[in-house]
Write an enzyme that holds these catalytic residues in place. Structure first.
Site: not given
Length: 230
Positions: A53, A198
């Site tokens: 992400d 992430h």
């Protein structure tokens, strides 16, 4: 009709499994995913899904891509439209290397707090930015913070998006150390797991450092790696 105790337990297990799958993968429109976790688990296949992400990031996305390439693994990247606009060549690189690039909103707001028109803008602007670099319109949306309610689901469905969440969260965003990220993933992963990590939004050096051990250990355990949302 009365339900026998043994059958009641079976029904409960079935509902629990379906509920977990819905939370992890299909909070939005019902769209079939390739090598869906339920199918993988049912067939005995050991497939997991790496997702990243908050990118693209010029500092960390290329490093994540290098690790994935080294191990011959593909992943799904949920990208923020503002970052795509700022670093278009990185998004192009993600797509060229065979990864899936999907929608994580334009500016990372909590979609539950926005009007319908604002949600539409967040999603469609990001779609346009990603399509310009990949030639594909994202089919999936990961709402920031995992913030999903009935309104977000219906708005995503109206935009033709499947909402995709996750089932394993090592909280790498908090930078607990590479060892903690590794152990949290490896302790909790199961066939069909969708792993949240992430590649943007801050210092992701610990995520990059943890990734080789995560991938090599899972491969040693007999797992393969699938891609969501083609």
């Amino acid at each position: 009709m009365a339900v026998r105790p043994g059958r009641r337990k079976g029904v409960h297990r079935f509902r629990t499994a379906i509920g977990a799958l819905v939370v992890a993968l299909t909070a939005g429109a019902a769209v079939a995913l390739p090598a869906a976790p339920a199918d993988a688990a049912g067939s005995g296949a050991k497939v997991v899904y790496l997702t990243f992400d908050d990118g693209p990031s010029t500092a960390y996305t290329p490093k994540v891509l290098n690790v994935l390439a080294r191990y011959g693994v593909h992943a799904t990247f949920f990208e923020i439209g503002e970052n795509v606009s700022a670093h278009p060549s990185v998004t192009s690189q993600v797509a060229r290397q065979g990864h899936s690039v999907q929608n994580h909103s334009w500016s990372h707001p909590d979609l539950r707090r926005l009007s319908a028109s604002s949600v539409n803008s967040q999603v469609t602007k990001t779609d346009r930015a990603i399509r310009a670099q990949t030639g594909r319109t994202p089919s999936c949306l990961r709402p920031p913070y995992g913030g999903v309610n009935a309104s977000v689901r219906s708005r995503a469905a109206a935009l033709g998006k499947q909402v995709v969440l996750w089932s394993v969260d090592p909280q790498d965003w908090a930078r607990p150390g590479a060892g903690a990220i590794e152990s949290r993933v490896l302790r909790n992963v199961r066939p069909g797991s969708v792993i949240l990590m992430h590649d943007g939004g801050g210092d992701r050096s610990q995520t990059v450092a943890a990734l080789p051990t995560i991938i090599s250990t899972l491969k040693a355990r007999g797992y393969s790696f699938g891609v969501l949302c083609r």
